[in-house]
Design an enzyme around this catalytic site. Structure first.
Site, short mmCIF file in Angstrom:
data_model
loop_
_atom_site.label_atom_id
_atom_site.label_comp_id
_atom_site.label_asym_id
_atom_site.label_seq_id
_atom_site.Cartn_x
_atom_site.Cartn_y
_atom_site.Cartn_z
N HIS A 43 9.15 3.53 -3.65
CA HIS A 43 9.13 3.06 -2.26
C HIS A 43 10.12 3.83 -1.41
CE1 HIS A 43 7.80 -0.45 -4.66
NE2 HIS A 43 6.92 -0.54 -3.69
N SER A 82 0.85 -1.19 0.00
CA SER A 82 0.00 0.00 0.00
C SER A 82 0.88 1.25 0.00
CB SER A 82 -0.91 -0.01 1.23
OG SER A 82 -1.83 -1.08 1.14
N HIS A 127 0.61 3.42 -2.59
CA HIS A 127 0.67 3.87 -3.98
C HIS A 127 -0.71 4.27 -4.51
CE1 HIS A 127 4.63 2.20 -3.88
NE2 HIS A 127 4.20 0.96 -3.76
#
Lengths: 330, 330
Positions: free
Chosen positions: B216, B56, B58
């Site tokens: 990330h 999660s 994004h």
């Protein structure tokens, strides 16, 4: 200041060129003076022409909402600066098709004054809906309350009515009705940085948040210690509830709006907490909108907006729209 | 760290509850194990079931793209953490309807391993498309290139084909084709802050930018002095052009993706500059997508993605979709 720009002077025009190019199927750009209008011939003859506008930096508001079921034109000013009357006049002259013009204006002194001047110069029937949904200031505030995220709700609902053939007077009354049934309040975790200024417009400590913040980097009414999401939602939702005093069983539209730099994960969490708040009071969250719609450049924060719905408003909210940054299927 | 959360441990579940509540007309949430699937019965029997997932943070990728013409299910892991095989297996068992399962997986070691395990456990025909559009790493990189914003393009085009009745093998070949015709590269102006870490994952000076950044909070391949938008686009577009080597007259899809904290004004400016870059080379920008679609929490930055189009891909790109965070009218 870290931004993707070439110069603060050219930012707006370069950005509008990109917007117009990316959405050439829906809208077109007039550069002198600046306005975005629907690509012809999507505005039916005799339809009331809906026009909004305001300072840039709130995208997708308003330019992203020009299209079927929404606005006919939008006039972008420089960042956080009112557009000028010649923009509104030229936009109105371009999109008016016999049904008159309805201006949808966020209640800020500069916007109000310039839209009024445009209205005076316009030689066709016209009216104005002033949006004033921000309850962080008292109703008695000298220039009235500001227009914030509720503006999109006015634009969407009046946009549907206009598309369905409602006349100017009906659209004006409807817009005022939506505004009166809508309340918003916001909280910021950071200021935004206006390009021409080059630094944040206010400073917050690492453990502070700004309650009742506007969408132009204005300070809010209170700086508080950063709290949990549940506590923040309780504070915001309570204020809205005191304002609108919805009855048990009331059907509502709940809009959680991001100011630009807040991840969707957090906005959905805020939405869940706000929905719980009103569900516990016996309200029905009949419609929802979650996302970054009325932004303040790169500000971290969000606002909660509640609109009391009836059958008419719900029906109009559900009407299809097709614009650059808001569209939904049927 | 300033975020709207109650605790880092409950963030994902609280956020998913809000997402499911806000979009209950389109999707539903399975909580144990976690997956989002289309609200029945929108998946036609015999249709290839498209399933994606990943860490999660994004959003709207991937949960926001579950719906008609797109994914059948999405499996969200914790922030920047791969979902587990039981999620993918349960999602597949729930949405498979006789046409087999196609997993669309961003190329990260954890995601790949866990989707492989799920595929092995699944007792129906299945295949996997690995997305690896991030050209910031060389093709020869030991674990291959990462999947970034091009993933949405794979999901959209394969989603349209599956909706139109393409079989599993056709969808798999199509997905690989889109991936091979797509290249992305990103630049960050700031790091993101992972909630569990509580501070930015890397530091950039006030006059620095990070080229070739991942989604990330990974550092990129190069830290450069902050440049003008024109210079930045020139650097990014040049790399993409070297990779895809489009011929004059080639029709392309140009996607400018924001990482979360970059205003739309800037993204449209970047779009305009990138469009100019390829128009000067004689390409036709036939389709466009500009906005925050594959985000990295609150990172400031953007990526440019180019997909070489043919008639088949253009046709599929234009097919209607209706999901929580991506929908367009016809």
């Amino acid at each position: 200041m870290k931004k993707f720009i070439n110069s603060t002077g050219s930012l707006l025009d370069e950005s509008l060129l990109g917007f117009a190019k990316a959405h050439a199927d829906i809208i077109k750009l007039n550069t002198t003076p600046r306005f975005i209008e629907r690509k012809n011939p999507t505005t039916p003859p005799g339809k009331v022409a809906l026009i909004s506008g305001g300072g840039s930096g709130h995208e997708p508001l308003h330019i992203g909402f020009v299209g079927t079921g929404l606005l006919d034109a939008a006039c972008p000013g420089q960042v956080f600066t009112s557009p000028t009357p010649d923009q509104m006049l030229a936009a109105a002259q371009s999109v008016e098709s016999g049904g008159g013009v309805l201006f949808i204006v966020k209640n800020y002194a500069g916007d109000v004054m310039n839209f009024e001047m445009a209205a005076e110069m316009l030689d066709c029937p016209n009216a104005t809906v002033l949006v004033s949904d921000d309850i962080s200031l008292p109703k008695s505030h000298s220039i009235g309350r500001r227009g914030v995220a509720g503006t999109l709700i006015v634009e969407k609902i009046v946009g549907a009515a206009a598309e369905q053939g409602a006349d100017l007077n009906t659209c004006k009354i409807l817009g005022d009705k939506v505004n009166s049934l809508t309340a918003s309040i916001g909280v910021a975790l950071s200021s935004c940085t206006v390009p021409a200024l080059g630094k944040p417009t206010f400073d917050l400590k690492n453990d502070e948040m700004e309650m009742g913040v506007g969408i132009h980097g204005e300070r809010g009414h209170e700086t508080l210690k950063l709290a949990s999401a549940s506590e923040i939602v309780e504070l915001l939702a309570h204020k809205i509830n005191e304002e609108l005093k919805p009855r048990e069983g009331q059907s509502v539209l709940l809009h959680v709006n991001g100011f630009g730099a807040t991840p969707l994960m957090e906005l959905y969490l805020i939405y869940d907490l706000a929905a719980q708040f009103w569900e516990k009071k016996g309200l029905t969250i009949a419609r929802s909108l979650v996302g970054n719609y009325t932004t303040s450049l790169d500000m971290a924060g969000c606002s909660i907006t509640l609109t009391l719905l009836d059958e008419e408003l719900t029906h109009l909210w559900d009407a299809p729209v097709h614009s650059a940054n808001l569209s939904w299927g049927r």
